[in-house]
Write an enzyme that holds these catalytic residues in place. Structure first.
Site, PDB file in Angstrom:
ATOM      1  N   SER A  52     -44.342  89.995 -35.580  1.00 10.23           N
ATOM      2  CA  SER A  52     -44.987  89.127 -34.589  1.00 10.23           C
ATOM      3  C   SER A  52     -45.138  89.788 -33.230  1.00 10.23           C
ATOM      4  O   SER A  52     -45.928  89.339 -32.401  1.00 10.23           O
ATOM      5  CB  SER A  52     -44.201  87.818 -34.431  1.00 10.23           C
ATOM      6  OG  SER A  52     -42.927  88.059 -33.860  1.00 10.23           O
ATOM      7  N   LYS A  93     -39.980  87.376 -28.215  1.00 10.29           N
ATOM      8  CA  LYS A  93     -41.363  87.056 -27.825  1.00 10.29           C
ATOM      9  C   LYS A  93     -41.603  87.538 -26.396  1.00 10.29           C
ATOM     10  O   LYS A  93     -40.684  87.919 -25.680  1.00 10.29           O
ATOM     11  CB  LYS A  93     -41.633  85.545 -27.895  1.00 10.29           C
ATOM     12  CG  LYS A  93     -41.359  84.895 -29.246  1.00 10.29           C
ATOM     13  CD  LYS A  93     -42.321  85.346 -30.329  1.00 10.29           C
ATOM     14  CE  LYS A  93     -41.991  84.661 -31.664  1.00 10.29           C
ATOM     15  NZ  LYS A  93     -42.800  85.206 -32.773  1.00 10.29           N
TER      16      LYS A  93
END
Length: 245
Positions: A52, A93
């Site tokens: 991701s 993230k």
């Protein structure tokens, strides 16, 4: 005659060179061990299980993250965090919005916008729109809006827009800020702060001391090896000199 002049006043047969080599080894040990201790106190290793954050961080990459207070986090930082709504497991993230920001996508040219202004994101996985799905979120005070760099394959704040708090997580959920990739060898390097957020209020954060720590460890190792090698080399050269004499 010359050998007696090279001996120290202690009378133990130690030459000036051997004393200096011992000092070099001692300083090297301080740098080497001190660097490791310093790093262990400030940094924690994490393994990223998904892609991701590609291409910034690949699947299976091991990163070094500095333990920081959530209040120190700025836009553009890559963070390790835990949040019960997201599953309460460590996740990695990128922060693209802080309290008071309106994060939306996409502008006419497919870019992420922050408070109505397009943001340059050179770290994204591929060319094209900054998000395959449109969204808009007003980030509550004291919270962070988080996205993966691989927007087509990241479960992030966009996924949690309806979970409350507009998909944002509290600053207190942040455990650490990623400074560098440590493994595999081919991906080693610093995780740079993106320039696209630098001109915004609050600017971007400064990297931690990981580069200084690595330099200290490497220099220390070189000094230890170099100092330790002096004795055998000096003895070998001495034997050659006596044989040639």
């Amino acid at each position: 005659m010359s050998s007696s002049k090279e001996r120290t006043s202690g009378g133990r047969g130690r030459t000036t060179g051997s004393v200096l080599s011992g000092l070099v080894v001692a300083v090297g040990c301080v740098l080497f061990l001190g660097g490791f201790v310093w790093g262990a106190l400030l940094y924690r290793p994490y393994t990223v299980p998904t892609d991701s954050m590609a291409p910034t961080i690949g699947v299976g990459d091991r990163v070094l993250a500095e333990q920081v207070d959530g209040a120190e986090i700025r836009r553009g930082d890559v963070v390790v965090f835990r949040d019960s709504v997201w599953g309460n497991v460590p996740m990695v993230k990128r922060v693209v919005g802080v309290g008071g920001d309106t994060v939306a996508c996409c502008s006419k040219d497919g870019r992420l916008t922050l408070n109505g202004k397009p943001v340059e994101e050179p770290y994204l996985q591929a060319a094209g729109p900054a998000s395959p799905t449109g969204f808009s979120s007003k980030v509550p005070a004291g919270r962070l809006f988080l996205l993966g760099d691989h927007r087509n394959d990241s479960l992030d704040s966009r996924t949690h827009l309806k979970d409350g708090d507009h998909g944002a997580v509290p600053r207190s959920a942040v455990d650490a800020r990623v400074d560098a990739r440590a493994w595999p060898l081919g991906s080693m390097g610093m995780v740079e702060r993106p320039a696209g957020f630098a001109a915004m209020p609050g600017g971007t954060s400064q990297p931690g001391p990981v580069r200084t720590i690595v330099i200290a460890v490497v220099v220390g190792a070189v000094m230890i090896l170099g100092g330790a090698a002096y004795g055998p080399l000096a003895r070998r050269m001495g034997r050659k000199g006596r044989e040639s004499g």
